[in-house]
Structures are given as C-alpha cells and as structure tokens.
Design a protein around this motif. Structure first.
Motif, PDB file in Angstrom:
ATOM      1  N   ASP A  39      -3.150   1.788  -5.994  1.00 31.51           N
ATOM      2  CA  ASP A  39      -3.898   1.194  -4.883  1.00 31.51           C
ATOM      3  C   ASP A  39      -3.229   1.473  -3.544  1.00 31.51           C
ATOM      4  O   ASP A  39      -3.375   0.702  -2.592  1.00 31.51           O
ATOM      5  N   THR A  40      -2.516   2.586  -3.461  1.00 33.78           N
ATOM      6  CA  THR A  40      -1.951   2.993  -2.187  1.00 33.78           C
ATOM      7  C   THR A  40      -3.058   3.393  -1.213  1.00 33.78           C
ATOM      8  O   THR A  40      -4.146   3.813  -1.623  1.00 33.78           O
ATOM      9  N   LEU A  41      -2.776   3.278   0.068  1.00 32.09           N
ATOM     10  CA  LEU A  41      -3.723   3.699   1.109  1.00 32.09           C
ATOM     11  C   LEU A  41      -3.397   5.081   1.668  1.00 32.09           C
ATOM     12  O   LEU A  41      -3.960   5.477   2.689  1.00 32.09           O
ATOM     13  N   ILE A  42      -2.515   5.822   1.002  1.00 28.66           N
ATOM     14  CA  ILE A  42      -2.118   7.118   1.531  1.00 28.66           C
ATOM     15  C   ILE A  42      -3.305   8.075   1.607  1.00 28.66           C
ATOM     16  O   ILE A  42      -3.298   9.036   2.379  1.00 28.66           O
ATOM     17  N   GLY A  43      -4.362   7.812   0.842  1.00 22.00           N
ATOM     18  CA  GLY A  43      -5.559   8.646   0.934  1.00 22.00           C
ATOM     19  C   GLY A  43      -6.358   8.406   2.202  1.00 22.00           C
ATOM     20  O   GLY A  43      -7.178   9.248   2.591  1.00 22.00           O
ATOM     21  N   SER A  44      -6.128   7.264   2.855  1.00 26.91           N
ATOM     22  CA  SER A  44      -6.886   6.916   4.058  1.00 26.91           C
ATOM     23  C   SER A  44      -6.071   6.978   5.335  1.00 26.91           C
ATOM     24  O   SER A  44      -6.619   7.225   6.413  1.00 26.91           O
ATOM     25  N   THR A  45      -4.762   6.728   5.239  1.00 27.36           N
ATOM     26  CA  THR A  45      -3.938   6.648   6.437  1.00 27.36           C
ATOM     27  C   THR A  45      -2.477   6.925   6.112  1.00 27.36           C
ATOM     28  O   THR A  45      -2.009   6.620   5.000  1.00 27.36           O
ATOM     29  N   ASP A  46      -1.758   7.508   7.065  1.00 29.15           N
ATOM     30  CA  ASP A  46      -0.298   7.520   6.996  1.00 29.15           C
ATOM     31  C   ASP A  46       0.187   6.111   7.287  1.00 29.15           C
ATOM     32  O   ASP A  46      -0.477   5.339   7.986  1.00 29.15           O
ATOM     33  N   PHE A  90       0.778  -1.236   0.000  1.00 26.58           N
ATOM     34  CA  PHE A  90       0.000   0.000   0.000  1.00 26.58           C
ATOM     35  C   PHE A  90       0.811   1.288   0.000  1.00 26.58           C
ATOM     36  O   PHE A  90       0.248   2.366   0.127  1.00 26.58           O
ATOM     37  N   ALA A  91       2.133   1.205  -0.118  1.00 28.45           N
ATOM     38  CA  ALA A  91       2.939   2.426  -0.198  1.00 28.45           C
ATOM     39  C   ALA A  91       2.653   3.133  -1.530  1.00 28.45           C
ATOM     40  O   ALA A  91       2.147   2.516  -2.475  1.00 28.45           O
ATOM     41  N   LEU A 112      -5.110  -6.965  -4.959  1.00 27.88           N
ATOM     42  CA  LEU A 112      -4.643  -5.751  -4.290  1.00 27.88           C
ATOM     43  C   LEU A 112      -5.669  -4.632  -4.435  1.00 27.88           C
ATOM     44  O   LEU A 112      -5.966  -3.918  -3.468  1.00 27.88           O
ATOM     45  N   HIS A 113      -6.212  -4.493  -5.626  1.00 18.83           N
ATOM     46  CA  HIS A 113      -7.209  -3.440  -5.855  1.00 18.83           C
ATOM     47  C   HIS A 113      -8.435  -3.653  -4.977  1.00 18.83           C
ATOM     48  O   HIS A 113      -8.917  -2.717  -4.324  1.00 18.83           O
TER      49      HIS A 113
END
Length: 521
Positions: free
Chosen positions: A155-162, A130-131, A505-506
């Motif tokens: 598909d990074t999670l940077i939009g939801s969490t650090d 998720f990086a 992953l998506h």
C-alpha cells in the motif's frame, strides 16, 4: 608584627611583578595554561557528535509491487542545511526520501511528510504508512520484540508520488548547528519556518520547482501544515494539496470553561462504545452510530451544555438518558459529571466492570491499571504497544543502507527542551494568537490559491484528535461555495495512527491514489 610582615610580603610581590623577568615568566606560564586548555577543548570537540554542515546523503535502489505493477525506486537518507538571512548555517534537518522515475512523461508529484508532537520524529509515518517498506502490525494489540516484521508495502504511494519524510528540529537526527540555540526552533512559527526552509532547500537542490508539491502532516503536523501552506505560498511556492491526518487545528477548544471539547469528543465516545459492544440497541456498522451521535452532539447536547446551570432537572434527565444510550455509560454517572465527561474519565469508566481501560490514541486498545478504582488510566495502551517495533526497525534499515552517524536518534525534540506555546503564532491578518488556531491560515491560503485541495483523513477511534472536532474546525472556515469542493473528509475504522490497521491503510491508499489522480487532471 603580623601587619608589618604582611605589608612587607605584599611589597616584594609587587616589586617582583614589576620586573621584566618576572612578568615574562608569569606570561609564559599563563600562555602554557591557555594552550593546554585549548588543546583539551580541541580534543573534547573532536569527539563531540554533531550534525553535518555539509549536507550528507546515502542512497540505494529497490523495487516494490503495488496492484500488480512493479515500481523501481531510490531510497535516500540525508540532511538539509538551514541558513539564516546572512547565509550562516543554523540547523540540519534529517530526511529519508523515496523517488521513482516518471513513466508517462509527466512531472511526478513530491509529497513532504512529517509527524507531530510538537517535536516528534517522523519514524512513525516513515515506517508505518506509505513508504515502499513498512512494519507489519495487526492491531489493536501490543507487538512483539525483535526480530522486526518489515516487509514490502503493498500500500505504498510510490506509484502516485515521491515522498520525503522530514524530522522536526531536535528530533530524529535533526539538530541545531554551531551556536544556534534550540530555542530558535521551539515555537509554533519558528517550527513552521524551519520546515519551510527545509522544503525549499530540498526542492531547490533536487530541481523540483516545476513539479506538483504536497504536504502531509499527522496530529500536531496538521496545524503546522496549515500555517506552512500559507507561509510557502507567501514565499512563492504554491502547493497543489494539503493532506491532514488525525487533525487538531484549533487548540482553543481545550481551554478551561468551554464546552467545545466535550462536544467534539462525543461521537468518538459513541464509536468506542459501539466497538466494545456497550450499546444496547447496537446498529450493524459504526458509521450509523457515529451519525446518530453527530446529530445529537450538534443539537440537544450542544443546547443543553450552553445552558450551564440554567438547565432544568427534566432536561438534564433527558439528555443523560440519550447520552447513556449512545455511550453505554450510566445516566447516574453522566449526571454526576454534569453531562461533561472528560476523556480520562471515559477511558476509565467504560470498561471499569472488567477492570480494563481503553486507549487514547486508539480506543480499541485495552489496558490494565494497578488501581481499578481510580478516575483516570495510568497509561495509554495504544501507545506503549508499538514503540519498540518502530524505533528498532527504522534504525536497522538505516544501518543496512550504510547511513552512519554517532548522533542519538531522538523520538522527541521536547526531551529537556522548553517548547514555547504562548504568543507563538502570528495569524495572516497580523494578529498574535495566544492559543494557536491555524484554520485562519488554511482558509487564507485556500482563498489565495483557489486550486489548493485539502483532504482530512480521520480515524473513528482516535480520542487524541477526534474526528468531529476536526469537522467543526474545518467547516467553520466559512469557505465560499466555489471553494468548498476543495475540502473533503475520509473516515476509517482505526485510531490516531490510521495506518496501524492493515485494512484501513489499504483503503486510505486507494483514497489517496484517487486524490493524486484528481490533482493531475
């Protein structure tokens, strides 16, 4: 004559040593020798490569687009210094963090991620999941050598969490400091303590105490997460969530003489046989065959194994036929194995007629052995196919951002180290476990903190930590009905490292975005 001469010589030596001049000369010679030795030690020490006591940090900025939204972030590589109760530095934990500013005035969550092992580095999650940047894989197939396909991660999670990726002590660039032995970290509770200190240190120096906090463990990182959640809670840090990827919560299922492991593996056998088209009456989707296998494993299969040698020939035949229908193995082979098919035998037998084996971490991968008549695969084709890509791409990124160290990046802390399993975990009730079962910790912390939300992410083709065994462990925490809503399961058509499959992953990213959004309500 010889005796008299020797005695005379000894007397002269003693006399000389008793005179001030002789003693001073001997003292000077000794001092010169010691000084030379000390200088040599200093020269050698100056060239030793050690982790820094003073915390290092190197940062740069970047941008990534997720779902049509462009997000700016800061990437940081650095170290966290662990100290004992007296303030003495004992270890240095290496991390890479990805942080973004808040866009709605709300506090951003921070998630701490780590791989398993025990003692694995965390480059797998860091470069594959998720990086904001990740390696591109089109599994199930071995990847090519350099140049490495590293691209922006949609598909990074940077939009939801650090995200903060932590390397276990002795792995990656994490190292003990000073005279602290590695053995101080190589045990279940010792490892948990090191991660608790690292997380607490990061939260403190980055002023994140008021932000939502999550932990995300893969494989052995899942029992670590259960105990870590309890330890952090006990020390005053209440978590918002625990994310379990490819879990093994109770190592007791693998004890000799028990049938639990065979039952836990069976639905994964069925999924694998479905994928490799070894089932005669093959349903349209894997979820259907999995549910059939789950019902069979919970019912007739468990009952048959529980009877041991008391099982009747008729029941043996009936159960073997049902197992054959769901796994593609012959009834005769199943009966010769007493209905108990070990993982190694299944991996070797399923595609034996093609002289092909299947993977352990991901049973969709296939390999070829030198000995096609053996009873176990010679290697895990799902593991050997990706290592070079992950290691090379990560080290290249660190070099590009200017993080310099003479340390060797270790894939595992267990190279030459003795990991202590026995008597290594004190459960919440104060008892000492000979075999780790951290569901006791997770159930305790979920009761203590009724807002804690746990999500288990599972790959259908994961034979290392089979999904049904995870279900069995977590559903035996006997949570009260009011807490059962805080535990959820998700499934993907992938293996142990779910993120290797771009489609999985998506879907996992979408599931995780919903998970974080629900936690923010």
């Amino acid at each position: 004559m010889t005796v008299i001469h020797s005695a005379f010589t000894l007397s002269l030596a003693l006399l000389a040593a008793s005179t001030p001049a002789f003693a001073q000369k001997e003292s000077n010679a000794k001092s010169a020798t010691e000084a030379k030795a000390a200088k040599t030690a200093e020269d050698v020490a100056a060239n030793w490569t050690t982790a820094p006591v003073i915390e290092a940090k190197k940062s740069r900025t970047g941008k990534v687009t997720v779902g049509g939204r462009t997000i700016g972030y800061t990437e940081t590589a650095g170290t966290l210094t662990l100290r004992d109760m007296n303030g003495k530095p004992t270890g240095s934990i290496f991390y890479t963090a990805y942080t973004a500013p808040s866009t709605n005035g709300k506090r951003r969550p921070v998630t701490f991620l780590y791989n398993g092992g025990p003692g694995s580095s965390t480059l797998w999650l860091r470069m594959g999941s998720f990086a904001p940047m990740r390696v591109q894989t089109n599994e199930p197939q071995a990847v090519a050598p350099a140049p490495f396909p590293v691209t922006a991660n949609e598909d990074t999670l940077i939009g939801s969490t650090d995200m903060v990726f932590l390397d276990a002590m002795g792995a990656g660039y994490s190292r003990p400091l000073g005279d602290t032995p590695a053995s101080d970290f190589y045990g279940f509770d010792k490892d948990v303590d090191a991660f608790a200190k690292a997380i607490t240190r990061y939260v403190t120096i980055n002023k994140r105490w008021g932000d939502p906090k999550y932990i995300f463990g893969e494989s052995y990182g899942t029992p670590r997460s259960a105990a870590l959640a309890y330890k952090l809670e006990d020390q005053g840090m209440a978590l918002n969530g625990v994310i379990l990827l490819s879990s093994i919560m109770n190592y007791g299922v693998r004890q000799s003489g028990l049938d639990v492991d065979f039952i836990g593996l069976f639905p994964s056998y069925a999924a694998t046989a479905w994928y490799h088209n070894r089932i005669a009456d093959r349903p349209a989707d894997v979820a259907t065959i999995v549910e059939q296998a789950r019902q069979f494993a919970n019912g007739p299969y468990s009952a048959a194994l529980a009877k041991g040698s008391d099982i009747t020939p008729a029941e043996m035949d009936s159960v073997a036929q049902q197992m054959s229908r769901l796994t593609g193995l012959s009834p005769d082979f199943i009966k010769r194995a007493n209905l108990r098919i070990s993982l190694s035998r299944f991996r070797k037998e399923l595609l034996r007629d093609n002289r092909t084996t299947i993977g352990r971490l991901d049973s969709r991968y296939t390999g070829m052995d030198d000995d096609a008549a053996g009873d176990r695969p010679e290697y895990d084709a799902s593991s050997t196919g990706i290592t070079g890509l992950y290691v090379g791409s990560f080290l290249e990124r660190l070099s590009d951002m200017g993080y310099d160290t003479d340390l060797t990046y270790r894939l595992s802390a267990r190279d030459g180290a003795d990991w202590k399993w026995e008597l290594s975990h004190k459960a919440p009730d104060g008892s000492t476990q000979n075999v780790v079962d951290s569901t006791t910790d997770l159930s305790a912390v979920m009761r203590t903190n009724p807002h804690l939300r746990v999500i288990a992410l599972n790959g259908y083709y994961d034979m290392a930590t089979p999904f049904f065994a995870t279900e069995q462990s977590l559903k035996h925490m006997m949570l009260e009905p009011s807490l059962q809503k805080n535990l959820q399961f998700k499934y993907y058509e992938s293996g142990h490292m779910i993120y290797l499959n771009p489609q999985s992953l998506h879907q996992m990213r979408l599931d995780m975005e919903r998970y974080y959004a629900e936690g923010a309500r």
